[in-house]
Design an enzyme around this catalytic site. Structure first.
Site, PDB file in Angstrom:
ATOM      1  N   CYS A 189       0.839  -1.202   0.000  1.00 18.24           N
ATOM      2  CA  CYS A 189       0.000   0.000   0.000  1.00 18.24           C
ATOM      3  C   CYS A 189       0.874   1.253   0.000  1.00 18.24           C
ATOM      4  CB  CYS A 189      -0.922  -0.026   1.214  1.00 18.24           C
ATOM      5  SG  CYS A 189      -1.845   1.503   1.472  1.00 18.24           S
ATOM      6  N   CYS A 227       0.511   3.358   3.138  1.00 18.85           N
ATOM      7  CA  CYS A 227       1.174   2.734   4.285  1.00 18.85           C
ATOM      8  C   CYS A 227       2.665   3.001   4.257  1.00 18.85           C
ATOM      9  CB  CYS A 227       0.906   1.233   4.288  1.00 18.85           C
ATOM     10  SG  CYS A 227      -0.837   0.779   4.370  1.00 18.85           S
ATOM     11  N   ARG A 260      29.761   1.541  28.069  1.00 23.28           N
ATOM     12  CA  ARG A 260      30.360   2.581  27.223  1.00 23.28           C
ATOM     13  C   ARG A 260      31.666   2.089  26.601  1.00 23.28           C
ATOM     14  NH1 ARG A 260      31.526   7.857  29.294  1.00 23.28           N
ATOM     15  NH2 ARG A 260      30.680   8.805  27.407  1.00 23.28           N
ATOM     16  N   TRP A 283      31.914   5.507  18.052  1.00 28.66           N
ATOM     17  CA  TRP A 283      31.053   6.608  17.627  1.00 28.66           C
ATOM     18  C   TRP A 283      31.858   7.901  17.526  1.00 28.66           C
ATOM     19  CZ3 TRP A 283      26.679   6.504  15.235  1.00 28.66           C
ATOM     20  CH2 TRP A 283      25.742   5.509  15.460  1.00 28.66           C
ATOM     21  N   TRP A 302      25.000  12.131  12.902  1.00 28.50           N
ATOM     22  CA  TRP A 302      24.549  12.686  14.181  1.00 28.50           C
ATOM     23  C   TRP A 302      23.111  12.282  14.486  1.00 28.50           C
ATOM     24  CZ3 TRP A 302      20.595  16.442  13.862  1.00 28.50           C
ATOM     25  CH2 TRP A 302      20.179  16.952  15.083  1.00 28.50           C
ATOM     26  N   VAL A 357      19.889   5.964  17.975  1.00 31.84           N
ATOM     27  CA  VAL A 357      20.379   4.830  18.771  1.00 31.84           C
ATOM     28  C   VAL A 357      20.302   5.162  20.260  1.00 31.84           C
ATOM     29  CG1 VAL A 357      22.411   3.433  19.277  1.00 31.84           C
ATOM     30  CG2 VAL A 357      21.837   3.995  16.911  1.00 31.84           C
ATOM     31  N   LYS A 412      21.850   8.130  28.341  1.00 30.28           N
ATOM     32  CA  LYS A 412      21.756   8.388  26.904  1.00 30.28           C
ATOM     33  C   LYS A 412      20.664   9.428  26.661  1.00 30.28           C
ATOM     34  CE  LYS A 412      23.489   3.859  25.564  1.00 30.28           C
ATOM     35  NZ  LYS A 412      24.783   4.420  25.137  1.00 30.28           N
ATOM     36  N   TRP A 455      21.522  14.337  21.968  1.00 27.25           N
ATOM     37  CA  TRP A 455      22.754  15.121  22.056  1.00 27.25           C
ATOM     38  C   TRP A 455      22.873  16.044  20.847  1.00 27.25           C
ATOM     39  CZ3 TRP A 455      27.348  15.632  19.381  1.00 27.25           C
ATOM     40  CH2 TRP A 455      28.430  16.163  20.088  1.00 27.25           C
TER      41      TRP A 455
END
Length: 882
Positions: A159, A162, A492, A499, A563, A569, A585, A588
């Site tokens: 669809c 959708c 961490r 990252w 970013w 995440v 978290k 940021w």
């Protein structure tokens, strides 16, 4: 698949279906003239609302406007066109007329196969979208008698509406993530054949359809539809709040009260609630800010949120509220203070309240706020500035990535080798490292370019460790986390370092003016896909990359894409077990780090100021802003590398020396045999000092040893059939004749008698030589103990020694030596054919003779038995009866 690709696929499917059906409907069969029942049935299905998509209806209307076969049979230009078409496709038309029903069925079936692909290929949501995927197996388990309320989207993957709505639904799931477990989002693909019955049971006739299911729904409940929805997250959020407020009993146990509070409730609030903070949101009657903030703080402890309407004059006057909305912190005893935020909006209230002292997420320990402390790894805490990037984190991430994570792949070939080359190439181009590290990365890149189609990690590790000892090239060994420190060793650290490394690379590519906007992102994507140890994390990252990375066409968009995905995440992992309570978290940069990055729309909804965000990222991850605190000097790193190489070389030399000694010990003869040879030479040269010992004592010892033979020493050969080294065993007072060597069990002798023989012969050698010299001085008839095996059984006895005994002994030794080597060669060729019995060997011939003799004896005994039995029978007296 992304939205543009899905739209193209959708258009192509419908064009193909319409073309195929048109060819079937225009066939020359009179039974199908005018479109017939197939076209009418399909038109009725589509127009009757079974497929509630305007896209589908429009495509079918276009197909329905085509002329039918009956119209083509009318005179005029249409009939001429049909005739021309008939001549052009006469063979195809003739073939269709042969079996129109079968071909029509096949055509319709092909269309449905194209329209309804498998769920694995056409599903619009995945596990990383924070949406519960409903199926036939878990539908009843999720929706029936659950303590949470659910918002369910019933969609079809083919669809178009959708597909267009799916990004909005994903954004809604991320926006109300903190509202769990009061309310959760669910989606089910009704295009999947396995789910069609579930959708039918819930009364779904069109897509997309959104329904609200109350908590503790009973079996058979079909939910409350949310009608007239828009593609707007805020509108959907408000509709969910409305459904929660009209929730029937029982109320979802995790959902806090959403009705306005009053002065009377506040007077007794702290008596009935054990919380440290009470936040009051003052707002207008039509505002949703208070209810949204209340649900945003649902998963946090030691704080409660209540909304106060502007019509509550007692509280408004007591606190002196003049702005709506506004937030005040209320404490026991009537004390209060206003919450300071940059903008009076939901996002800023929620962020500020979640970070009040003592406020923690449910199930999480409170953060440890200390300047200096010892973490669980007994490493000293390194003070750092949260607004800076540290080179220690970048080098630690490289060390773990290149030395630890890549080591899980013994061999690099194909796509893994390509991913490794791309990763190293991006590091060489854009990593702002120290000279020694950059020199090493360049060496690795040069070596990879010269490598074959397949390389091993061991070879890669040698280049990485600089085994060639290139000058001023080294990768620091070990990790030294600074900005990526954690309260626990499993939190961490390495993910944070990776990252940070990827952000630095994208910003460096932007600052240096790279020509390829996706160079860094593709290197990241391939590395995560092939090498990143957390496989679910790699799958989630790959889903994000497939969804929107193709839209990145500039270096600026590459920086912002990474970013935004990092924030996605963070939103997904907020509150998970992997979240460090000391470093929650968040989205940021926070309002404290970059106030200008946060803005609100006219309706009060939060939005990012992308220009300010880009400026902040370019400054934060710039090479000039990287701090080099807590790093070892380059001279120390080079010295450690040199010492490491020296220790490895020493260890290698030690290992080689031990290996040579082991080989030499195997090839050299046992220490007892050279000593025995030397003693034999001394025996031939002349008497030794021990000859002058007491003769009477030696005679008594000789008498005691007279009947005890000395075990034989094992003869040895060098390579091939070389020289045999053997001793001369003897017993004091007598000389023993050499035992034939072909019947000695070598394996049994080595295991049992080798050491004992060496010791006994060494001890008896002196007495043997002295007694021998004494016997030579006094010639007389001497008997010796003879142990020899003739044809079958060994005979042991005493034999006299004459004058020519020594000469005969030497000849006999030569004969026995030849016999030994002949038998040894036959032994090596035919295999084991000897056995050992009580340390005296019997040959195969001996055993055969024994068996034959035993058999003959038995036959003789049997014959004698039969003979005497017959004789007794003949001599038996016969008695005559009268």
């Amino acid at each position: 698949m992304n939205q543009s690709r899905f739209r193209g696929w959708n258009e192509s499917v419908w064009r193909g279906c319409v073309t195929l059906l048109r060819a079937v409907f225009w066939s020359g069969s009179s039974r199908w003239t005018g479109g017939g029942p197939v076209k009418s049935a399909l038109a009725g299905k589509l127009d009757g609302g079974k497929v509630g998509s305007s896209f589908v209806a429009q495509r079918w209307k276009l197909a329905a406007r085509r002329p039918t076969v009956g119209q083509l049979q009318q005179p005029g230009p249409r009939r001429k066109m049909a005739r021309r078409c008939g001549r052009a496709t006469s063979r195809f038309t003739h073939e269709i007329e042969k079996c129109p029903i079968k071909i029509s069925i096949c055509a319709v079936w092909m269309c449905f196969c194209l329209i309804f692909p498998s769920a694995a290929e056409a599903g619009l949501y995945s596990a990383s979208d924070q949406v519960i995927l409903l199926s036939k197996e878990n539908a009843a388990q999720v929706l029936v008698n659950s303590s949470a309320a659910f918002v369910v989207e019933f969609y079809a993957s083919w669809c178009g509406h959708c597909v267009a709505f799916s990004p909005v639904y994903k954004s809604l799931a991320r926006d109300i993530k903190e509202w769990k477990p009061a309310v959760d989002l669910v989606a089910i693909d009704c295009a999947d054949r396995a789910n069609m019955k579930v959708c039918t049971d819930f009364g779904i006739t069109g897509y997309p359809t959104i329904k609200f299911f109350h908590a503790y729904s009973k079996p058979g409940a079909t939910g409350q539809p949310i009608r007239g929805f828009h593609r707007d997250v805020m509108w959907l959020r408000h509709k969910i709040i409305d459904k929660l407020e009209t929730h029937e009993e029982p109320w979802p146990p995790a959902c806090p009260p959403l009705e306005p509070t009053s002065q009377a409730e506040l007077d007794s609030f702290f008596e009935t609630n054990n919380v440290q903070h009470l936040a009051l949101i003052f707002e207008e009657s039509g505002s949703y800010v208070g209810r949204e903030v209340t649900l945003d703080l649902l998963q946090f402890e030691d704080i409660a949120v209540r909304r106060v309407q502007s019509t509550e004059e007692a509280l408004v006057t007591k606190l002196g509220v003049t702005e709506f909305p506004s937030c005040y912190l209320y404490y026991p005893g009537g004390n209060f203070t206003r919450l300071k935020v940059n903008i009076e909006a939901r996002h800023f209230y929620s962020y500020a309240l979640q970070r009040l002292p003592g406020v923690v997420r449910s199930g999480k320990p409170p953060p440890v706020i200390k300047d200096v402390h010892i973490n669980s790894t007994e490493e000293p805490w390194r003070l750092f500035n949260k607004s800076r990037v540290y080179m220690g984190d970048l080098e630690s991430a490289l060390h773990y990535s290149l030395r630890m994570e890549l080591s899980a792949h013994p061999v690099f070939r194909g796509q893994t080798l390509t991913a490794l080359k791309m990763y190293i190439s991006v590091l060489v181009k854009y990593f702002p490292g120290r000279p020694i590290l950059m020199n090493l990365l360049k060496n690795v890149e040069t070596w990879l370019k010269q490598s074959d189609e397949e390389i091993s990690y061991d070879a890669f590790r040698e280049i990485l460790d600089n085994k060639a000892q290139s000058p001023d090239a080294a990768l620091p060994d070990g990790v030294r986390w600074v900005g990526c420190q954690s309260s626990q060793p499993h939190l961490r650290r390495y993910p944070c370092g990776m990252w940070t490394l990827f952000h630095v690379l994208t910003v460096q590519a932007k600052n240096t003016g790279s020509r390829d906007s996706q160079e860094v992102l593709n290197a990241m994507r391939n590395y995560v896909h092939h090498f990143f140890g957390c496989r679910p994390c790699a799958e989630h990252f790959e889903n994000m990359a497939k969804e929107s990375m193709t839209e990145v066409n500039t270096l600026t968009s590459a920086v912002l894409w990474l970013w935004s995905r990092h924030n996605r995440v963070n939103n997904r992992l907020a509150g998970a077990l992997s979240e460090d309570p000391d470093f929650p978290k968040i989205q940021w940069p926070s309002p404290e780090m970059c106030p200008s990055c946060h803005m609100v729309r006219d309706n009060g909804e939060h939005r990012w100021n992308y220009e300010k965000v880009l400026s902040f990222l370019l400054s934060y991850f710039s090479s000039s802003s990287i701090v080099t605190d807590y790093l070892e000097s380059e001279s120390q790193i080079l010295e450690k590398q040199r010492q490491k190489h020296v220790m490895q070389q020493q260890a290698l030399e030690t290992h080689e020396r031990k290996a040579r000694e082991a080989v030499d010990s195997i090839s050299q003869p046992p220490p007892s045999e050279p000593a025995m040879q030397e003693e034999e030479e001394e025996e031939e040269e002349g008497p030794q000092d021990e000859v002058l010992a007491d003769m009477e004592e030696e005679g008594r010892e000789a008498a005691m040893m007279e009947a005890k033979p000395t075990p034989w020493s094992k003869p040895e050969m060098n390579e091939g059939l070389g020289r045999r080294r053997t001793g001369k065993p003897s017993i004091v007072g007598m000389r023993m004749r050499e035992l034939p060597q072909d019947i000695v069990d070598l394996d049994s002798f080595v295991n049992q008698h080798y050491k004992v023989t060496a010791l006994e012969m060494a001890a008896a050698r002196v007495k043997q030589r002295s007694l021998q010299r004494k016997e030579e001085q006094e010639p007389r008839l001497v008997f010796r103990l003879g142990i020899e095996l003739d044809a079958g059984v060994g005979m042991v006895g005493l034999q006299p020694i004459d004058a020519n005994f020594k000469q005969r002994k030497q000849l006999q030794k030569r004969e026995l030596t030849g016999r030994y080597f002949e038998e040894e060669a036959e032994f090596n060729q035919k295999g084991h054919w000897m056995m050992s019995v009580f340390s005296i060997g019997f040959s195969k011939l001996d055993i055969s003779l024994c068996v034959i003799l035993y058999f003959l004896s038995c036959m003789c005994l049997l014959a004698m038995y039969l003979y005497f039995k017959n004789c007794l029978r003949l001599r038996r007296v016969k008695v005559a009866l009268p």
